[in-house]
Design a protein around this motif. Sequence first.
Motif, short mmCIF file in Angstrom:
data_model
loop_
_atom_site.label_atom_id
_atom_site.label_comp_id
_atom_site.label_asym_id
_atom_site.label_seq_id
_atom_site.Cartn_x
_atom_site.Cartn_y
_atom_site.Cartn_z
N GLU A 43 1.32 -1.40 4.09
CA GLU A 43 0.81 -2.76 4.34
C GLU A 43 0.96 -3.60 3.07
OE1 GLU A 43 -0.06 -4.02 7.06
OE2 GLU A 43 -1.53 -5.61 6.76
N CYS A 102 -7.02 -1.18 0.78
CA CYS A 102 -6.10 -1.72 1.78
C CYS A 102 -6.86 -2.12 3.04
CB CYS A 102 -5.07 -0.64 2.09
SG CYS A 102 -3.96 -1.06 3.44
N CYS A 119 0.20 3.22 3.69
CA CYS A 119 0.63 2.76 5.01
C CYS A 119 1.70 1.68 4.93
CB CYS A 119 -0.57 2.23 5.80
SG CYS A 119 -1.21 0.67 5.15
N CYS A 169 0.84 -1.19 0.00
CA CYS A 169 0.00 0.00 0.00
C CYS A 169 0.88 1.25 0.00
CB CYS A 169 -0.90 -0.04 1.23
SG CYS A 169 -1.79 1.49 1.52
N CYS A 192 -5.54 0.53 6.03
CA CYS A 192 -5.84 1.97 6.06
C CYS A 192 -7.01 2.34 5.16
CB CYS A 192 -4.61 2.77 5.66
SG CYS A 192 -4.21 2.65 3.91
#
Length: 115
Positions: free
Chosen positions: A9, A24, A7, A4, A27
């Motif tokens: 991720e 995501c 963030c 992502c 977030c």
Amino acid sequence: MKKCHKCGEAWVSEKKQPAVKEYCEKCSGYLHCCLNCRFYEPKLHNHCAIPTTDWVGDKAGANFCDEFDFRDAEAQASDGGAAASARDLLDSMFGGDGPKSESDRLDAFKRLMGD
Ligand SMILES: [Zn+2]
């Protein structure tokens, strides 16, 4: 690893690309967006490396771009690694344990070039 943009991720999926409206899990940022795309180039026309794509106003919003390709952080890192290993190769050819004098290096280079 595809991550992502917002963030960091990791996006784990069996699919190659996220769906247009996929977001995501951490977030809730859209995944199918310019900021996650490997063609995103803020310096270029339409901020995209592909000249035929349409202008996308919201770089963090879900886009419908057919060219979308999720940027792979590790693939980019390994690109740098390839350049580094090319330098290592040159070093091993011309420096370190290789021939010492300029003429020796030139000879080694010529041999490599098949001359
Ligand atoms: Zn996120």
